[in-house]
Every structure is written in C-alpha cells, then in structure tokens.
Design a protein around this motif. Structure first.
Motif, PDB file in Angstrom:
ATOM      1  N   ASP B  61     -25.900  87.303  62.394  1.00 41.17           N
ATOM      2  CA  ASP B  61     -26.717  88.132  62.327  1.00 41.17           C
ATOM      3  C   ASP B  61     -28.189  87.272  62.586  1.00 41.17           C
ATOM      4  OD1 ASP B  61     -25.733  90.685  62.812  1.00 41.17           O
ATOM      5  OD2 ASP B  61     -26.588  91.521  61.005  1.00 41.17           O
ATOM      6  N   SER B  62     -28.381  86.769  61.696  1.00 41.99           N
ATOM      7  CA  SER B  62     -29.359  85.471  61.947  1.00 41.99           C
ATOM      8  C   SER B  62     -29.209  84.645  62.674  1.00 41.99           C
ATOM      9  CB  SER B  62     -29.482  84.821  60.509  1.00 41.99           C
ATOM     10  OG  SER B  62     -29.739  85.882  58.922  1.00 41.99           O
ATOM     11  N   ILE B  63     -28.391  84.228  62.805  1.00 44.90           N
ATOM     12  CA  ILE B  63     -27.954  82.629  64.215  1.00 44.90           C
ATOM     13  C   ILE B  63     -28.408  83.444  64.956  1.00 44.90           C
ATOM     14  CG2 ILE B  63     -26.541  81.809  65.242  1.00 44.90           C
ATOM     15  CD1 ILE B  63     -24.994  80.813  62.454  1.00 44.90           C
ATOM     16  N   ASP B 140     -24.194  96.384  73.026  1.00 43.82           N
ATOM     17  CA  ASP B 140     -23.318  97.141  73.739  1.00 43.82           C
ATOM     18  C   ASP B 140     -24.593  97.462  75.053  1.00 43.82           C
ATOM     19  OD1 ASP B 140     -25.344  99.442  72.757  1.00 43.82           O
ATOM     20  OD2 ASP B 140     -24.071 100.238  71.246  1.00 43.82           O
ATOM     21  N   LEU B 141     -24.081  98.524  75.575  1.00 47.68           N
ATOM     22  CA  LEU B 141     -24.676  98.528  77.507  1.00 47.68           C
ATOM     23  C   LEU B 141     -26.190  99.122  76.439  1.00 47.68           C
ATOM     24  CD1 LEU B 141     -24.796  98.132  80.430  1.00 47.68           C
ATOM     25  CD2 LEU B 141     -23.735 100.715  80.503  1.00 47.68           C
ATOM     26  N   PRO B 142     -26.312 100.775  75.928  1.00 46.45           N
ATOM     27  CA  PRO B 142     -27.259 100.910  75.992  1.00 46.45           C
ATOM     28  C   PRO B 142     -28.094 100.139  75.404  1.00 46.45           C
ATOM     29  CG  PRO B 142     -25.688 102.484  75.357  1.00 46.45           C
ATOM     30  CD  PRO B 142     -25.116 101.201  75.505  1.00 46.45           C
ATOM     31  N   HIS B 143     -27.288  99.790  74.143  1.00 43.13           N
ATOM     32  CA  HIS B 143     -28.884  98.879  73.267  1.00 43.13           C
ATOM     33  C   HIS B 143     -29.603  97.655  74.149  1.00 43.13           C
ATOM     34  CE1 HIS B 143     -26.997 100.668  69.678  1.00 43.13           C
ATOM     35  NE2 HIS B 143     -28.681 100.493  69.446  1.00 43.13           N
ATOM     36  N   PHE B 144     -28.259  97.367  75.614  1.00 41.40           N
ATOM     37  CA  PHE B 144     -28.818  96.282  76.557  1.00 41.40           C
ATOM     38  C   PHE B 144     -30.351  96.670  76.925  1.00 41.40           C
ATOM     39  CE2 PHE B 144     -28.231  93.503  80.169  1.00 41.40           C
ATOM     40  CZ  PHE B 144     -29.000  92.528  79.195  1.00 41.40           C
ATOM     41  N   ILE B 145     -30.019  97.737  77.355  1.00 35.26           N
ATOM     42  CA  ILE B 145     -30.309  98.886  78.832  1.00 35.26           C
ATOM     43  C   ILE B 145     -32.139  98.120  77.609  1.00 35.26           C
ATOM     44  CG2 ILE B 145     -31.071 100.555  79.719  1.00 35.26           C
ATOM     45  CD1 ILE B 145     -28.265 100.538  80.752  1.00 35.26           C
ATOM     46  N   PHE B 223     -31.652  94.584  70.171  1.00 35.88           N
ATOM     47  CA  PHE B 223     -30.430  93.236  70.926  1.00 35.88           C
ATOM     48  C   PHE B 223     -29.223  93.560  69.591  1.00 35.88           C
ATOM     49  CE2 PHE B 223     -27.861  89.570  72.412  1.00 35.88           C
ATOM     50  CZ  PHE B 223     -28.191  90.095  73.998  1.00 35.88           C
ATOM     51  N   LEU B 224     -29.590  93.144  68.543  1.00 37.36           N
ATOM     52  CA  LEU B 224     -28.719  93.255  67.323  1.00 37.36           C
ATOM     53  C   LEU B 224     -28.552  93.838  67.008  1.00 37.36           C
ATOM     54  CD1 LEU B 224     -30.103  90.558  65.362  1.00 37.36           C
ATOM     55  CD2 LEU B 224     -28.675  89.696  67.227  1.00 37.36           C
ATOM     56  N   GLU B 225     -28.646  95.438  67.292  1.00 37.30           N
ATOM     57  CA  GLU B 225     -28.011  96.802  67.268  1.00 37.30           C
ATOM     58  C   GLU B 225     -28.486  97.504  65.762  1.00 37.30           C
ATOM     59  OE1 GLU B 225     -24.120  97.566  68.141  1.00 37.30           O
ATOM     60  OE2 GLU B 225     -24.505  96.171  70.435  1.00 37.30           O
ATOM     61  N   LYS B 226     -29.792  96.582  65.679  1.00 39.76           N
ATOM     62  CA  LYS B 226     -30.014  96.825  64.351  1.00 39.76           C
ATOM     63  C   LYS B 226     -31.229  98.509  63.873  1.00 39.76           C
ATOM     64  CE  LYS B 226     -29.201  93.276  61.465  1.00 39.76           C
ATOM     65  NZ  LYS B 226     -27.877  93.929  60.486  1.00 39.76           N
ATOM     66  N   TYR B 227     -30.992  98.512  65.741  1.00 42.81           N
ATOM     67  CA  TYR B 227     -32.137 100.286  65.744  1.00 42.81           C
ATOM     68  C   TYR B 227     -31.154 101.024  66.066  1.00 42.81           C
ATOM     69  CZ  TYR B 227     -36.365  97.567  64.096  1.00 42.81           C
ATOM     70  OH  TYR B 227     -37.546  96.408  64.232  1.00 42.81           O
ATOM     71  N   SER B 228     -31.457 102.184  66.264  1.00 43.61           N
ATOM     72  CA  SER B 228     -30.901 103.002  66.453  1.00 43.61           C
ATOM     73  C   SER B 228     -31.261 103.815  67.562  1.00 43.61           C
ATOM     74  CB  SER B 228     -30.741 104.595  65.638  1.00 43.61           C
ATOM     75  OG  SER B 228     -32.028 104.932  65.592  1.00 43.61           O
ATOM     76  N   ILE B 229     -30.609 104.103  68.886  1.00 44.27           N
ATOM     77  CA  ILE B 229     -30.936 104.868  69.751  1.00 44.27           C
ATOM     78  C   ILE B 229     -32.158 105.029  70.052  1.00 44.27           C
ATOM     79  CG2 ILE B 229     -31.087 105.735  72.268  1.00 44.27           C
ATOM     80  CD1 ILE B 229     -28.579 103.816  71.827  1.00 44.27           C
TER      81      ILE B 229
END
Lengths: 259, 266
Positions: B61-63, B140-145, B223-229
C-alpha cells in the motif's frame, strides 16, 4: 579581466540585484529553509509511527546527516552555478564565455545569496541534532571531517558538471539533469545501509553520491561502514577528472547556434 | 472555449515536447529509477520494525501510494503561477482585459492542453514500469472511473490555487516567491510526500480543514480502494465544493487585481 576581478564584479552585481528585490530575496530564503526540512519531516513522521524507524540510525543522526547535505549544497550554490551551462548551450550564450580569456568552467562562479537558506537550514538541523547524538570532536577528527567536506563539495561539483555537459550532445537535457539531480538528492539523503550492497558499491565508486553526506556523517558519528566507502575519495577525484574531460570533449564538439 | 482551439493547443504542445525525443525518453526511463529509493526505504522500515501494517497501510500500500503520487503529479503540476505572474509582470495581462474571455478559464484550459502529452504518454508509461518492477496496486474499474473523476477536480484545485498565487503578482512583483510558497503548501499539506495517515498527529486537524488533501491524498486513496464506492463519491462531492469555493475566490482576487493593474496604468 582577471579571475579575482571577475569574481568581485559578479558578486557585486548579484548583491545589488538582490538588494533591489529585498522582499523576494528574504521570502525565497525563508521558504527554501522550509523546503530544506522535507526529508527531516518524512524522517520525523517515520519515527513517530514506528518503534525503531530506519535501521541503525536514530532520528537525530539522520537529521545531522541531512544537515551536512544542506550545508554542502548551500556552500556549492553560494559560489557556483554550472547548471547554467545547459541554458548557455541551448540558447547559444556560451559563445560569450568562449571569447573571454577566463577558463569557461570558472566563469560559472555565481554568488547566490539565496543559498544561505540551505546553510541556515543546516545550522537549525545541527542545533536540533547535536544535543542528542555523540560526536567525535577531537582536533584530528575535526580536521579530517573538514577534508571530507571539501571532497563532498568536489563530488557535488563533478556530478553537476557531468550532467550539465550532456547539453553539448542532446541540446535539450532538462529532464536528464533534473532526473539525475533527483536521483542524487533522493538517494543521498538516506543512510546508505538501506540500499543493497551492489547499489552501495555503485554509490561509493561509479556515481559517488555516498560522499555527499553519508561518509562525512558516518565518520564524525563514529559509525561502522563498509570499507569501500573509505576508498570513495579516490572515486570522487577520478570522477571529477572524467567530468572535466567529458566537459572539454563536449566543448570541442560545440559549434554555437550560428547566430 | 472552442474545442478546436483545445485540440490545436494539444497538437502544438505534443509537437513541442516530441521535438526533443532523447530528453523525453530519458525522462520516462530515469523516472522509475528514482522510485527505487522509496522501495528500499519502506521495505527496510517495515522489515526492521517487524511490522506488516502502519496505520492501515501494508508495505505494498505504502509503495503503491507513493507510486500513484508520482502519477498524480504528472496530471496536476503545471507552471501556472509563473505563467500568470509573468503575464502580469510583463504587462501581457492587458490583452486579457480587453478580450472577451475570462483569464482564469482561459489559463486553466491552455495549461490543460499543454499537460495532455504528459497525461497520455508519460503517466501510463511510468505506471506500466512501476507495475512491472514494483507491483503497484491497480484499482478495479469502478474505483478507476472515480479516480479519473477525482483527478479532474484535483487538477482544478491545484491549478486554481496556484493561479491565485500567481495573481499575487499584482501586489508584489516576485511571482517566483509565490510559486515557491504555493509549492511548499502543497508539498506539506496535500499528502504528496506521505499518506496523511503517517503524519504527526498535531498536523492532521490542520490538514482536515484545508482543501489541499484533495489534490493528492483523496484521489490516491480512491485508487488504492481505501475508500468504498459511496465514500469515494462523497470525496468527489467535497472536492467539487472545494473547487467552487477556490474558483470564486480566484475570480474575486482577479477582479481586485485587475483594478490594481488598471490603476498602475498597465
């Protein structure tokens, strides 16, 4: 005009231009001091979120080492600006330096008062670090430490001369200079023991950035470091010779802009 | 703003950048080498301290955070403060006073055009190299968008803020100082250097109030999916309001500066 007259003239010109923009000069110095603390800030954060931080080095030892880095950079930029070579080659203004009877490299002397920011940052770092670390402060150690600092300055000069000289071959070398400067500053700001042995050897010999602050700091802190760091002064001297040769070779190829 | 103008600006910027291919290639190839220091430093910190997580961040995650931070930089950083400052200092600003265009909108679009080669060529190439050599996390795609949407606001926040810094040239000619000041604020308060979760606790309340965390920290966390949608959408809304506030502030300062500019006889 002799070298000393040239230095005197350029110093006076730079001082008077800075006097004209007093607000700007003082503000730049203050903000640059803040920038100087970037790595110290990262180090502080690392030590505040972990128990032991970086292997074999305390927060204060790293702060002291970064202080040496700031001191060396401050002293270098206070007197020299070889990076201007890239601009001179691209714009053709090198021609003006070529017709002068003075050595071309020496004409990059530049009294940059704003570099005091690095020296002030270094002093602040030393004030923070020194009460919390043990230093070898005997006369012989201090004399040798000063010699190490001189070699460190030579190391900075030679790296900058080499990278700037690439302008003779690829005209627009901004990214190369910037990236190599980034490599130098990012890698040399941390203790070399975090890198693999091969990389340590590379930084002690081929690209001698270990000497910028790691070796002088390790010496005065009495740290035990690999033997090849102690042969790096020879590497720095050889690297300087190669840089000057490379510069002269590039200069021979330089044909001006024709304007 | 005419779309054709945007397209032409992009073409010229791309041509200009590609005129010096060696420099461009060197930039793409040497860039990832700098990233090695991040890899070695953080690997050592995690190993030496015998930990798998720091404040919710694994080593990967850090990197990944610091890798994506470099990519975000390719999207947002422009020379907006110096561009604006120079136009004011040299008097070129007078052109925009008599032209039927908004100086702020024009500058944002012009700089975006210049930034496109960096966004479309350098950023994906660097990301590919970082993925191959450092196994950087891919959203993943939703997070990427949502990340792309967040990056648009990130670009606007950075550039409107730095535009305001440039406008200060109306009152004090040294735009270089304001460029440095703006950069220092962003460097320390945006999460560019480190995840804000790693910051000393006394700094966190200050960062929470300021909008700068939305420039680096928020898009990277998406981007790191640390947040939900749903949390990511909330972040986008928060970014949107920050943009509106900064935009209105910029317009106000521009109006005040314009009056000052006229009074100087520019």
């Amino acid at each position: 005009m002799g070298l000393f007259s040239y230095i005197k003239e350029k110093t006076l010109i730079n001082l008077s231009s800075h006097a004209e923009y007093r607000f700007s000069t003082i503000a730049v110095i203050l903000i640059s001091i803040i920038f100087g603390f970037t790595t110290v800030f990262i180090t502080y954060s690392v030590y505040s979120i972990t128990e032991k931080g970086v292997p074999e080095w305390s927060f204060y030892e790293i702060t002291f080492m970064i202080g040496i880095y700031q001191l060396i950079m401050g002293l270098y930029h206070l007197t020299f600006d070889i990076e201007e070579l890239s601009f001179d080659v691209k714009e053709g203004t090198l021609d003006q330096k070529l017709v002068s009877p003075l050595n071309v490299i020496l004409q990059y002397y530049n009294f940059n008062i704003e570099s005091f920011s690095s020296i002030i940052a270094a002093v602040v770092m030393f004030i923070i670090a020194i009460p919390n670390i043990s230093l070898n402060l005997s006369i012989s150690y201090l004399v040798f430490f000063v010699i190490l600092l001189v070699i460190s300055l030579l190391s900075i000069f030679s790296i900058k001369l080499l990278t700037s000289s690439t302008a003779f071959f690829i005209t627009e070398n901004h990214s190369i200079v910037e990236n190599l400067n980034n490599i130098r500053s990012r890698f040399s700001n941390w203790p070399m023991n975090i890198y693999p042995k091969g990389l340590q050897l590379l930084f002690a010999t081929v690209f001698p950035i270990a000497f910028i602050c790691f070796v002088p700091a390790s010496f005065i802190l009495g740290k035990d470091v690999s033997f090849y760091f102690w042969i790096s002064p020879i590497a720095v001297i050889l690297f300087t010779l190669v840089s000057v040769k490379f510069f002269n070779y590039g200069l021979g190829k330089y044909s001006g802009t024709g304007s | 703003m005419n779309l054709r103008v945007v397209f032409e600006t992009f073409k010229i910027a791309l041509k200009d950048r590609m005129a010096y291919r060696t420099d461009f290639i060197a930039d793409v190839l040497i860039g990832p080498l700098i990233f090695l220091v991040v890899q070695f430093l953080w690997t050592n910190i995690y190993t030496y301290n015998n930990i798998t997580e720091i404040n919710g961040f694994t080593l990967n995650d850090s990197i990944s955070y610091l890798a994506v931070s470099t990519i975000v930089g390719y999207f947002v950083w422009t020379w907006v403060t110096t561009t604006v400052g120079m136009k004011i200092k040299r008097g070129d600003f007078a052109r925009y006073v008599i032209m039927p265009i908004n100086f702020l909108d024009y500058t944002l679009v012009e700089l975006f055009g210049r930034k496109v080669p960096s966004m479309l060529i350098k950023a994906p190439l660097l990301f590919l190299l970082l993925k191959i050599f450092f196994n950087v996390h891919v959203a993943d795609l939703p997070h990427f968008i949502l990340f792309i949407g967040s990056m648009v606001f990130s670009y606007l926040l950075f550039n409107i803020f730095m535009f305001i810094m440039g406008l200060l040239t109306f009152w004090q000619e040294s735009f270089w100082v304001f460029n440095m000041l703006g950069s220092a604020i962003i460097e320390f308060f945006s999460g560019w250097l480190l995840p804000i979760d790693f910051y000393p606790s006394f700094m966190k309340p200050i960062i929470e109030i300021l909008p700068f965390r939305h420039i680096y920290y928020s898009p990277i966390m998406i981007f790191l999916e640390k947040y939900s949608i749903s949390s990511s959408i909330q972040v986008l809304v928060s970014q949107f309001f920050s943009v509106i506030i900064l935009y209105l502030l910029a317009r106000l300062i521009l109006r005040l500066g314009r009056a000052k500019f006229t009074s100087q006889g520019g």
